[in-house]
Motif scaffolding. Structure first.
Motif, PDB file in Angstrom:
ATOM      1  N   LEU A 256     -74.989   8.751  -5.556  1.00 44.50           N
ATOM      2  CA  LEU A 256     -74.765   9.550  -6.749  1.00 44.50           C
ATOM      3  C   LEU A 256     -73.972  10.792  -6.359  1.00 44.50           C
ATOM      4  O   LEU A 256     -74.383  11.549  -5.479  1.00 44.50           O
ATOM      5  N   ILE A 257     -72.832  10.964  -7.011  1.00 43.30           N
ATOM      6  CA  ILE A 257     -71.952  12.093  -6.741  1.00 43.30           C
ATOM      7  C   ILE A 257     -71.820  12.911  -8.018  1.00 43.30           C
ATOM      8  O   ILE A 257     -71.442  12.385  -9.066  1.00 43.30           O
ATOM      9  N   GLY A 258     -72.137  14.178  -7.936  1.00 45.67           N
ATOM     10  CA  GLY A 258     -72.080  15.056  -9.097  1.00 45.67           C
ATOM     11  C   GLY A 258     -70.695  15.660  -9.286  1.00 45.67           C
ATOM     12  O   GLY A 258     -69.988  15.937  -8.320  1.00 45.67           O
ATOM     13  N   ILE A 259     -70.331  15.836 -10.541  1.00 47.99           N
ATOM     14  CA  ILE A 259     -69.094  16.521 -10.912  1.00 47.99           C
ATOM     15  C   ILE A 259     -69.505  17.675 -11.822  1.00 47.99           C
ATOM     16  O   ILE A 259     -70.169  17.457 -12.836  1.00 47.99           O
ATOM     17  N   CYS A 260     -69.108  18.893 -11.446  1.00 45.84           N
ATOM     18  CA  CYS A 260     -69.484  20.036 -12.263  1.00 45.84           C
ATOM     19  C   CYS A 260     -68.279  20.937 -12.489  1.00 45.84           C
ATOM     20  O   CYS A 260     -67.264  20.828 -11.804  1.00 45.84           O
ATOM     21  N   GLY A 261     -68.411  21.811 -13.455  1.00 50.43           N
ATOM     22  CA  GLY A 261     -67.356  22.769 -13.783  1.00 50.43           C
ATOM     23  C   GLY A 261     -67.532  23.250 -15.205  1.00 50.43           C
ATOM     24  O   GLY A 261     -68.230  22.630 -16.009  1.00 50.43           O
ATOM     25  N   ARG A 262     -66.882  24.348 -15.504  1.00 50.10           N
ATOM     26  CA  ARG A 262     -66.981  24.942 -16.835  1.00 50.10           C
ATOM     27  C   ARG A 262     -66.280  24.075 -17.881  1.00 50.10           C
ATOM     28  O   ARG A 262     -65.436  23.246 -17.572  1.00 50.10           O
ATOM     29  N   SER A 263     -66.594  24.357 -19.112  1.00 57.23           N
ATOM     30  CA  SER A 263     -65.946  23.686 -20.233  1.00 57.23           C
ATOM     31  C   SER A 263     -64.441  23.940 -20.168  1.00 57.23           C
ATOM     32  O   SER A 263     -64.004  25.070 -19.958  1.00 57.23           O
ATOM     33  N   GLY A 264     -63.671  22.885 -20.299  1.00 52.70           N
ATOM     34  CA  GLY A 264     -62.217  23.005 -20.312  1.00 52.70           C
ATOM     35  C   GLY A 264     -61.562  23.016 -18.946  1.00 52.70           C
ATOM     36  O   GLY A 264     -60.348  23.186 -18.843  1.00 52.70           O
ATOM     37  N   CYS A 265     -62.330  22.802 -17.887  1.00 53.71           N
ATOM     38  CA  CYS A 265     -61.757  22.895 -16.540  1.00 53.71           C
ATOM     39  C   CYS A 265     -61.042  21.620 -16.098  1.00 53.71           C
ATOM     40  O   CYS A 265     -60.237  21.657 -15.169  1.00 53.71           O
ATOM     41  N   GLY A 266     -61.357  20.482 -16.725  1.00 55.84           N
ATOM     42  CA  GLY A 266     -60.701  19.237 -16.338  1.00 55.84           C
ATOM     43  C   GLY A 266     -61.641  18.162 -15.826  1.00 55.84           C
ATOM     44  O   GLY A 266     -61.191  17.152 -15.268  1.00 55.84           O
ATOM     45  N   LYS A 267     -62.953  18.324 -16.027  1.00 51.92           N
ATOM     46  CA  LYS A 267     -63.913  17.310 -15.586  1.00 51.92           C
ATOM     47  C   LYS A 267     -63.637  15.955 -16.230  1.00 51.92           C
ATOM     48  O   LYS A 267     -63.687  14.927 -15.556  1.00 51.92           O
ATOM     49  N   SER A 268     -63.343  15.967 -17.508  1.00 47.97           N
ATOM     50  CA  SER A 268     -63.106  14.697 -18.221  1.00 47.97           C
ATOM     51  C   SER A 268     -61.868  13.990 -17.715  1.00 47.97           C
ATOM     52  O   SER A 268     -61.850  12.760 -17.591  1.00 47.97           O
TER      53      SER A 268
ATOM     54  N   LEU B 180     -79.937  29.800 -25.927  1.00 45.85           N
ATOM     55  CA  LEU B 180     -79.236  28.846 -25.065  1.00 45.85           C
ATOM     56  C   LEU B 180     -80.202  28.266 -24.033  1.00 45.85           C
ATOM     57  O   LEU B 180     -80.200  27.065 -23.776  1.00 45.85           O
ATOM     58  N   ALA B 181     -81.056  29.115 -23.484  1.00 44.98           N
ATOM     59  CA  ALA B 181     -82.060  28.640 -22.520  1.00 44.98           C
ATOM     60  C   ALA B 181     -83.014  27.652 -23.186  1.00 44.98           C
ATOM     61  O   ALA B 181     -83.390  26.636 -22.578  1.00 44.98           O
TER      62      ALA B 181
ATOM     63  N   GLU C 292     -60.821  32.181 -30.969  1.00 45.81           N
ATOM     64  CA  GLU C 292     -60.790  32.783 -29.632  1.00 45.81           C
ATOM     65  C   GLU C 292     -62.154  33.390 -29.286  1.00 45.81           C
ATOM     66  O   GLU C 292     -62.636  33.262 -28.159  1.00 45.81           O
ATOM     67  N   GLU C 293     -62.793  34.028 -30.258  1.00 44.27           N
ATOM     68  CA  GLU C 293     -64.118  34.624 -30.027  1.00 44.27           C
ATOM     69  C   GLU C 293     -65.148  33.553 -29.675  1.00 44.27           C
ATOM     70  O   GLU C 293     -65.952  33.735 -28.756  1.00 44.27           O
ATOM     71  N   GLN C 294     -65.140  32.434 -30.394  1.00 50.60           N
ATOM     72  CA  GLN C 294     -66.068  31.351 -30.091  1.00 50.60           C
ATOM     73  C   GLN C 294     -65.825  30.800 -28.685  1.00 50.60           C
ATOM     74  O   GLN C 294     -66.768  30.508 -27.952  1.00 50.60           O
ATOM     75  N   GLY C 295     -64.567  30.672 -28.319  1.00 44.29           N
ATOM     76  CA  GLY C 295     -64.231  30.201 -26.982  1.00 44.29           C
ATOM     77  C   GLY C 295     -64.718  31.159 -25.908  1.00 44.29           C
ATOM     78  O   GLY C 295     -65.285  30.731 -24.890  1.00 44.29           O
ATOM     79  N   ARG C 296     -64.517  32.456 -26.122  1.00 45.57           N
ATOM     80  CA  ARG C 296     -64.996  33.472 -25.174  1.00 45.57           C
ATOM     81  C   ARG C 296     -66.511  33.419 -25.040  1.00 45.57           C
ATOM     82  O   ARG C 296     -67.054  33.483 -23.928  1.00 45.57           O
ATOM     83  N   ASN C 297     -67.216  33.303 -26.164  1.00 48.01           N
ATOM     84  CA  ASN C 297     -68.677  33.225 -26.140  1.00 48.01           C
ATOM     85  C   ASN C 297     -69.138  32.008 -25.342  1.00 48.01           C
ATOM     86  O   ASN C 297     -70.089  32.096 -24.564  1.00 48.01           O
ATOM     87  N   ARG C 298     -68.490  30.898 -25.557  1.00 47.01           N
ATOM     88  CA  ARG C 298     -68.880  29.666 -24.873  1.00 47.01           C
ATOM     89  C   ARG C 298     -68.674  29.802 -23.371  1.00 47.01           C
ATOM     90  O   ARG C 298     -69.572  29.494 -22.577  1.00 47.01           O
ATOM     91  N   LEU C 299     -67.515  30.277 -22.968  1.00 43.06           N
ATOM     92  CA  LEU C 299     -67.221  30.413 -21.537  1.00 43.06           C
ATOM     93  C   LEU C 299     -68.091  31.489 -20.884  1.00 43.06           C
ATOM     94  O   LEU C 299     -68.497  31.356 -19.731  1.00 43.06           O
ATOM     95  N   ALA C 300     -68.389  32.543 -21.616  1.00 45.27           N
ATOM     96  CA  ALA C 300     -69.216  33.630 -21.069  1.00 45.27           C
ATOM     97  C   ALA C 300     -70.626  33.170 -20.750  1.00 45.27           C
ATOM     98  O   ALA C 300     -71.311  33.766 -19.913  1.00 45.27           O
ATOM     99  N   ASN C 301     -71.077  32.107 -21.392  1.00 47.10           N
ATOM    100  CA  ASN C 301     -72.426  31.602 -21.188  1.00 47.10           C
ATOM    101  C   ASN C 301     -72.490  30.435 -20.206  1.00 47.10           C
ATOM    102  O   ASN C 301     -73.496  29.757 -20.129  1.00 47.10           O
ATOM    103  N   GLN C 302     -71.415  30.209 -19.474  1.00 46.75           N
ATOM    104  CA  GLN C 302     -71.394  29.133 -18.484  1.00 46.75           C
ATOM    105  C   GLN C 302     -71.163  29.716 -17.106  1.00 46.75           C
ATOM    106  O   GLN C 302     -70.428  30.693 -16.952  1.00 46.75           O
ATOM    107  N   LYS C 303     -71.765  29.094 -16.131  1.00 47.77           N
ATOM    108  CA  LYS C 303     -71.573  29.535 -14.747  1.00 47.77           C
ATOM    109  C   LYS C 303     -70.242  29.047 -14.248  1.00 47.77           C
ATOM    110  O   LYS C 303     -69.741  28.047 -14.658  1.00 47.77           O
TER     111      LYS C 303
END
Length: 159
Positions: free
Chosen positions: A3-15, A79-80, A148-159
Motif C-alpha cells: 500500500l502506497i499513500g499519495i497525499c497533497g493539498r487540494s488542487g496540487c495534482g494528486k488526481s 472541520l474537525a 477566491e475567498e472560498q478557495g483561500r478558506n479551503r486551502l487555509a484549512n489543509q496541511k
C-alpha cells in the motif's frame, strides 16, 4: 499487498498523478471518490453528518457538499468534527476494497487527509504531491466553481 499513500493539498495534482498510475495498470483507491460514494445516498455516514450539521446539508437524500463546505472551511472545530465522522467510514470502505485485492498487488491510496486519518500508518511508502499556492488556488476555483475567498478558506484549512 503493498500500500502506497499519495497525499497533497487540494488542487496540487494528486488526481492527475493517480490517472497516470491507472493508465500504467495500477490499482488506485481515491478517498475523495469513496467519500462521494458514501454520501450520495442514505447511509450511516450521511445520517451522522446530518445529525452533526443539520438537514440543510442534504439535497435529494444526498450530501450537498458545497453547503457543508461553507460550514466547515470557516470553522476549525466543525472541520474537525467532519473529519471525525467521515474518516472512520472512509477507512472502513477502503478496508473493504483492499480486502478484494490480490496479495501481489501494489495499491495506491489517494488520500488528501492521509496523515490526519491515521491511515498513513498502513502505508509502506508515501508520495507527496506539491504545487504552489497560486496553482492550487487556480485549480480548485476552476474545478469546484469557488470564489477566491472560498478557495483561500479551503486551502487555509489543509496541511
Amino acid at each position: 499487498m503493498r500500500l502506497i499513500g499519495i497525499c497533497g493539498r487540494s488542487g496540487c495534482g494528486k488526481s492527475l498523478f493517480s490517472a497516470i498510475l491507472r493508465q500504467k495498470g495500477f490499482k488506485v483507491i481515491d478517498c475523495d471518490e469513496v467519500y462521494k460514494e458514501l454520501v450520495s445516498h442514505k447511509s450511516q455516514c450521511l445520517s451522522e453528518l446530518e445529525s452533526a450539521f443539520g438537514s440543510d446539508i442534504l439535497e435529494n437524500n444526498s450530501l450537498n457538499r458545497k453547503k457543508l463546505a461553507e460550514i466547515v472551511f470557516t470553522n476549525p472545530e466543525k472541520l474537525a468534527l467532519l473529519n471525525e465522522i467521515t474518516h472512520k467510514h472512509i477507512i472502513n470502505r477502503v478496508d473493504e476494497i483492499i480486502s478484494e485485492c490480490e496479495e501481489s498487488d501494489v495499491v495506491f491510496l489517494d488520500a488528501p487527509t492521509l496523515f490526519e486519518s491515521g491511515i498513513s500508518d498502513r502505508c509502506e511508502l508515501i508520495i507527496g504531491i506539491t504545487a504552489s499556492d497560486e496553482i492550487c488556488m487556480e485549480r480548485i476555483i476552476k474545478r469546484d466553481n469557488l470564489t477566491e475567498e472560498q478557495g483561500r478558506n479551503r486551502l487555509a484549512n489543509q496541511k
